[in-house]
Enzyme design. Structure first.
Site, short mmCIF file in Angstrom:
data_model
loop_
_atom_site.label_atom_id
_atom_site.label_comp_id
_atom_site.label_asym_id
_atom_site.label_seq_id
_atom_site.Cartn_x
_atom_site.Cartn_y
_atom_site.Cartn_z
N ASN A 1 0.86 -1.18 0.00
CA ASN A 1 0.00 0.00 0.00
C ASN A 1 0.90 1.23 0.00
O ASN A 1 1.89 1.28 0.72
CB ASN A 1 -0.90 0.00 1.24
CG ASN A 1 -1.87 -1.17 1.23
OD1 ASN A 1 -2.37 -1.57 0.18
ND2 ASN A 1 -2.14 -1.74 2.40
N GLY B 1 -4.02 3.49 0.87
CA GLY B 1 -4.40 2.95 2.19
C GLY B 1 -3.23 2.65 3.11
O GLY B 1 -3.36 1.88 4.07
N HIS C 1 6.58 -1.53 3.69
CA HIS C 1 6.33 -2.93 4.08
C HIS C 1 5.59 -3.66 2.98
O HIS C 1 4.77 -3.08 2.27
CB HIS C 1 5.56 -3.01 5.40
CG HIS C 1 4.32 -2.16 5.46
ND1 HIS C 1 4.39 -0.80 5.67
CD2 HIS C 1 3.02 -2.46 5.32
CE1 HIS C 1 3.15 -0.30 5.67
NE2 HIS C 1 2.30 -1.29 5.44
P1 5GP Z 1 -0.66 -0.61 5.87
O1 5GP Z 1 -2.13 -0.35 6.09
O2 5GP Z 1 0.19 0.56 6.26
O3 5GP Z 1 -0.34 -1.15 4.50
O4 5GP Z 1 -0.31 -1.82 6.82
C1 5GP Z 1 0.12 -1.67 8.13
C2 5GP Z 1 -0.04 -3.02 8.79
O5 5GP Z 1 0.72 -3.01 9.98
C3 5GP Z 1 -1.49 -3.35 9.17
O6 5GP Z 1 -1.90 -4.55 8.55
C4 5GP Z 1 -1.43 -3.46 10.70
O7 5GP Z 1 -2.26 -4.50 11.20
C5 5GP Z 1 0.04 -3.75 10.96
N1 5GP Z 1 0.53 -3.26 12.25
C6 5GP Z 1 0.36 -1.99 12.74
N2 5GP Z 1 0.95 -1.89 13.95
C7 5GP Z 1 1.53 -3.11 14.19
C8 5GP Z 1 2.29 -3.62 15.29
O8 5GP Z 1 2.57 -2.94 16.28
N3 5GP Z 1 2.71 -4.92 15.20
C9 5GP Z 1 2.43 -5.71 14.11
N4 5GP Z 1 2.88 -6.97 14.14
N5 5GP Z 1 1.71 -5.25 13.07
C10 5GP Z 1 1.27 -3.98 13.11
#
Ligand code: 5GP
Ligand code: ZN
Length: 114
Positions: free
Chosen positions: A87, A93, A100
């Site tokens: 993303n 999003g 990541h």
């Molecule tokens: P994005 O929405 O930015 O593509 O994805 C961020 C991801 O990071 C989400 O799926 C969310 O669940 C995960 N995430 C956010 N904070 C943490 C955390 O403290 N630990 C872990 N293991 N995952 C996290």
């Protein structure tokens, strides 16, 4: 980055379930899994987003895909298949501003938009 949650995970200041780690890349289970297997694969270098990648990061991104393949094999989803999602920015999003790669699998994935 001091206030970056993923940098804190890299430094082990915040606990996570790590499934892979080397000198440049770490992979851990997503805290809110969207599939039976949901791994986040990230560079240890703080790169905020895909748009911040530089020419010097090309090798690193290639290594990330090699790691994704290895994890898919280790977690036994290589044959059945999986999905990799990055993303980027507001419309994409993106919530965490540390590049990541989501590795999703373990079921037939729905909500296919492309
Ligand atoms: P994005 O929405 O930015 O593509 O994805 C961020 C991801 O990071 C989400 O799926 C969310 O669940 C995960 N995430 C956010 N904070 C943490 C955390 O403290 N630990 C872990 N293991 N995952 C996290
Ligand atoms: Zn970071």
């Amino acid at each position: 980055m001091e206030d970056c949650i993923f940098c804190k995970i890299i430094k082990k200041e915040v606990p996570s379930q790590i499934v892979y780690e080397d000198s440049q890349i770490i992979a851990f289970k997503d805290i809110q899994p969207a599939a039976p297997i949901h791994i986040l694969v990230i560079p240890k270098k703080h790169i905020p987003s895909l748009i911040n990648l530089n020419k010097e990061d090309e090798l690193l991104v290639g290594q990330i895909y090699t790691v994704i393949n290895k994890i898919a094999e280790d977690l036994k989803i290589k044959e059945k298949g999986f999905r990799v999602i990055v993303n980027c920015g507001k419309d994409g999003g993106q919530e965490v501003e540390h590049l990541h790669f989501h590795l999703l699998g373990g079921k037939q994935l729905g909500e296919k938009i492309v």
